[in-house]
Enzyme design. Structure first.
Site, PDB file in Angstrom:
ATOM      1  N   GLY A  64      95.235  32.355   4.944  1.00 10.79           N
ATOM      2  CA  GLY A  64      94.747  31.495   6.016  1.00 10.79           C
ATOM      3  C   GLY A  64      94.389  32.267   7.265  1.00 10.79           C
ATOM      4  O   GLY A  64      94.583  31.789   8.381  1.00 10.79           O
ATOM      5  N   ASN A  65      93.873  33.475   7.085  1.00 12.83           N
ATOM      6  CA  ASN A  65      93.586  34.341   8.208  1.00 12.83           C
ATOM      7  C   ASN A  65      92.445  35.274   7.826  1.00 12.83           C
ATOM      8  O   ASN A  65      92.222  35.545   6.651  1.00 12.83           O
ATOM      9  CB  ASN A  65      94.835  35.157   8.551  1.00 12.83           C
ATOM     10  CG  ASN A  65      94.822  35.709   9.945  1.00 12.83           C
ATOM     11  OD1 ASN A  65      93.849  35.572  10.683  1.00 12.83           O
ATOM     12  ND2 ASN A  65      95.917  36.343  10.325  1.00 12.83           N
ATOM     13  N   TYR A  96      87.456  36.569   5.070  1.00 15.14           N
ATOM     14  CA  TYR A  96      88.426  35.540   5.409  1.00 15.14           C
ATOM     15  C   TYR A  96      89.176  35.208   4.129  1.00 15.14           C
ATOM     16  O   TYR A  96      88.587  34.863   3.113  1.00 15.14           O
ATOM     17  CB  TYR A  96      87.750  34.287   5.965  1.00 15.14           C
ATOM     18  CG  TYR A  96      88.765  33.232   6.352  1.00 15.14           C
ATOM     19  CD1 TYR A  96      89.394  33.289   7.584  1.00 15.14           C
ATOM     20  CD2 TYR A  96      89.123  32.231   5.474  1.00 15.14           C
ATOM     21  CE1 TYR A  96      90.348  32.360   7.940  1.00 15.14           C
ATOM     22  CE2 TYR A  96      90.070  31.288   5.816  1.00 15.14           C
ATOM     23  CZ  TYR A  96      90.682  31.362   7.053  1.00 15.14           C
ATOM     24  OH  TYR A  96      91.638  30.442   7.390  1.00 15.14           O
ATOM     25  N   CYS A  97      90.486  35.302   4.171  1.00 18.35           N
ATOM     26  CA  CYS A  97      91.304  35.075   2.986  1.00 18.35           C
ATOM     27  C   CYS A  97      91.930  33.686   3.043  1.00 18.35           C
ATOM     28  O   CYS A  97      92.690  33.379   3.967  1.00 18.35           O
ATOM     29  CB  CYS A  97      92.392  36.139   2.894  1.00 18.35           C
ATOM     30  SG  CYS A  97      93.397  35.985   1.413  1.00 18.35           S
ATOM     31  N   ILE A  98      91.608  32.865   2.062  1.00 25.13           N
ATOM     32  CA  ILE A  98      92.171  31.515   2.048  1.00 25.13           C
ATOM     33  C   ILE A  98      93.648  31.530   1.660  1.00 25.13           C
ATOM     34  O   ILE A  98      94.382  30.605   1.989  1.00 25.13           O
ATOM     35  CB  ILE A  98      91.379  30.589   1.105  1.00 25.13           C
ATOM     36  CG1 ILE A  98      91.405  31.117  -0.325  1.00 25.13           C
ATOM     37  CG2 ILE A  98      89.959  30.425   1.591  1.00 25.13           C
ATOM     38  CD1 ILE A  98      90.861  30.157  -1.353  1.00 25.13           C
TER      39      ILE A  98
END
Length: 110
Positions: free
Chosen positions: A101-102, A96-98
């Site tokens: 946001g996805n 999950y990549c902050i």
């Protein structure tokens, strides 16, 4: 953007041509566009309707076994993981990549 703008009065000079100013803007805009595409693209959410689409990998019966997910109640496909942030199963889940946001999965991993 302030650093780029403050460097423009020194262009052109004997080392950098005036075209570099336009190349920098094209590169900056293309980066923003690609970031926005990744933010809005689906990582490959697995539901009971999309299982045939993502059922491409065989089970190795070591890490990936054919079983039912206790959280969602659907068949857990090989190489899929449950994302605790999005609360969905994702095909070939990476992370999950902050920054975007996805979740990053099969359909938006490039």
């Amino acid at each position: 953007a302030m650093e780029i703008h403050s460097g423009y009065p020194q262009m052109p000079n004997k080392y950098v041509s005036v075209e570099h100013k336009y190349y920098a803007w094209i590169l900056f805009i293309s980066c923003l566009i690609s970031w926005r595409i990744v933010c809005k693209s689906s990582p490959g959410y697995i539901t009971k309707w999309t299982i045939p689409k993502f059922d491409n990998y065989s089970y190795d019966n070591i890490m990936f076994t054919d079983k039912i997910c206790p959280t969602k109640g659907i068949r857990k496909l090989a190489r899929s993981k449950y994302c605790t942030v999005t609360k969905k199963h994702i095909s070939r889940f990476d992370h999950y990549c902050i920054w975007v946001g996805n979740a990053i999965g099969e359909e938006n991993y490039r």
